[in-house]
Design a protein around this motif. Structure first.
Motif, short mmCIF file in Angstrom:
data_model
loop_
_atom_site.label_atom_id
_atom_site.label_comp_id
_atom_site.label_asym_id
_atom_site.label_seq_id
_atom_site.Cartn_x
_atom_site.Cartn_y
_atom_site.Cartn_z
N SER A 233 0.83 -1.21 0.00
CA SER A 233 0.00 0.00 0.00
C SER A 233 0.86 1.26 0.00
O SER A 233 0.54 2.24 -0.68
CB SER A 233 -0.97 0.00 1.18
OG SER A 233 -0.27 0.01 2.40
N ARG A 234 1.97 1.22 0.74
CA ARG A 234 2.87 2.38 0.76
C ARG A 234 3.42 2.66 -0.64
O ARG A 234 3.47 3.79 -1.10
CB ARG A 234 3.99 2.13 1.76
CG ARG A 234 4.96 3.27 1.87
CD ARG A 234 6.04 2.92 2.86
NE ARG A 234 6.95 4.03 2.97
CZ ARG A 234 7.65 4.30 4.04
NH1 ARG A 234 7.55 3.54 5.09
NH2 ARG A 234 8.46 5.31 4.05
N ALA B 27 -4.79 1.59 -2.44
CA ALA B 27 -3.78 1.59 -1.38
C ALA B 27 -4.44 1.75 0.00
O ALA B 27 -4.09 1.04 0.94
CB ALA B 27 -2.77 2.69 -1.62
N TRP C 149 -7.51 0.96 0.75
CA TRP C 149 -8.28 -0.27 0.98
C TRP C 149 -7.35 -1.37 1.50
O TRP C 149 -7.67 -2.09 2.44
CB TRP C 149 -8.97 -0.68 -0.30
CG TRP C 149 -9.98 -1.79 -0.19
CD1 TRP C 149 -10.30 -2.54 0.91
CD2 TRP C 149 -10.80 -2.29 -1.25
NE1 TRP C 149 -11.26 -3.47 0.60
CE2 TRP C 149 -11.59 -3.34 -0.72
CE3 TRP C 149 -10.94 -1.96 -2.59
CZ2 TRP C 149 -12.50 -4.05 -1.49
CZ3 TRP C 149 -11.85 -2.67 -3.35
CH2 TRP C 149 -12.63 -3.70 -2.81
N ILE C 150 -6.18 -1.50 0.88
CA ILE C 150 -5.22 -2.51 1.32
C ILE C 150 -4.77 -2.23 2.75
O ILE C 150 -4.60 -3.15 3.56
CB ILE C 150 -4.01 -2.58 0.36
CG1 ILE C 150 -4.43 -3.16 -0.99
CG2 ILE C 150 -2.88 -3.41 0.96
CD1 ILE C 150 -3.36 -3.08 -2.07
N MET C 151 -4.59 -0.95 3.10
CA MET C 151 -4.20 -0.61 4.47
C MET C 151 -5.27 -1.04 5.47
O MET C 151 -4.97 -1.49 6.57
CB MET C 151 -3.95 0.90 4.58
CG MET C 151 -2.68 1.35 3.89
SD MET C 151 -2.51 3.14 3.80
CE MET C 151 -2.30 3.56 5.51
N PRO D 264 -5.73 -5.72 4.56
CA PRO D 264 -4.56 -6.27 3.88
C PRO D 264 -4.80 -7.62 3.20
O PRO D 264 -4.08 -7.99 2.28
CB PRO D 264 -3.52 -6.42 4.99
CG PRO D 264 -4.04 -5.70 6.16
CD PRO D 264 -5.51 -5.50 5.97
N LYS E 158 -3.93 -6.08 -5.07
CA LYS E 158 -2.59 -5.86 -5.57
C LYS E 158 -2.59 -5.95 -7.10
O LYS E 158 -2.00 -5.12 -7.78
CB LYS E 158 -1.62 -6.88 -4.98
CG LYS E 158 -0.18 -6.60 -5.33
CD LYS E 158 0.73 -7.77 -5.01
CE LYS E 158 1.29 -7.72 -3.64
NZ LYS E 158 2.33 -8.75 -3.40
#
Length: 127
Positions: free
Chosen positions: A2-3, A57, A59-61, A64, A70
């Motif tokens: 995400s970063r 990003a 959403w992934i944070m 996960p 991805k």
């Protein structure tokens, strides 16, 4: 991941602003109205998918384990490079054989959105 997506979205947003401003001011005397319109389309799609990448990003944070996100982010990055990048190059006079690259970028955008949809099916929402 995400970063990295946020970093890429920030750079892509910056580049889209630079290209959009340059097209609106610096290229008006150098390019035809059709070429300027081509650049504008590239910038517009780059912005849409830069914001989508930023959202992915985030959403992934938050989730996960969300499957497919991805892949969606990578598809959007590739789409920006192929779709918008080829439009910018063509507007600036690149060889016409580069034209078929643009639809490949569009396919990447479509795949990215399908991956986002797929992630909604496989992820519990609202938690």
């Amino acid at each position: 991941m995400s970063r990295r997506f946020i970093q890429i979205a920030a750079i892509s947003g910056f580049i889209a602003v630079v290209i959009g401003a340059f097209a609106a001011h610096g290229l008006k005397q150098l390019l035809s109205p059709q070429a300027i319109e081509t650049v504008k389309i590239g910038v517009q799609y780059q912005f849409f998918h830069t914001l989508a990448l930023f959202g992915i990003a985030l959403w992934i944070m938050h989730k996960p384990s969300a499957a497919g996100l991805k892949a969606a982010g990578l598809a959007f990055i590739l789409g920006i490079l192929l779709f918008s990048g080829s439009l910018y190059a063509l507007a600036l006079g690149a060889p016409r054989w580069l034209g078929p690259v643009t639809p490949l970028g569009g396919v990447c955008f479509l795949l990215g959105w399908l991956f986002v949809f797929s992630a909604t099916l496989r992820t519990k929402m609202g938690e």
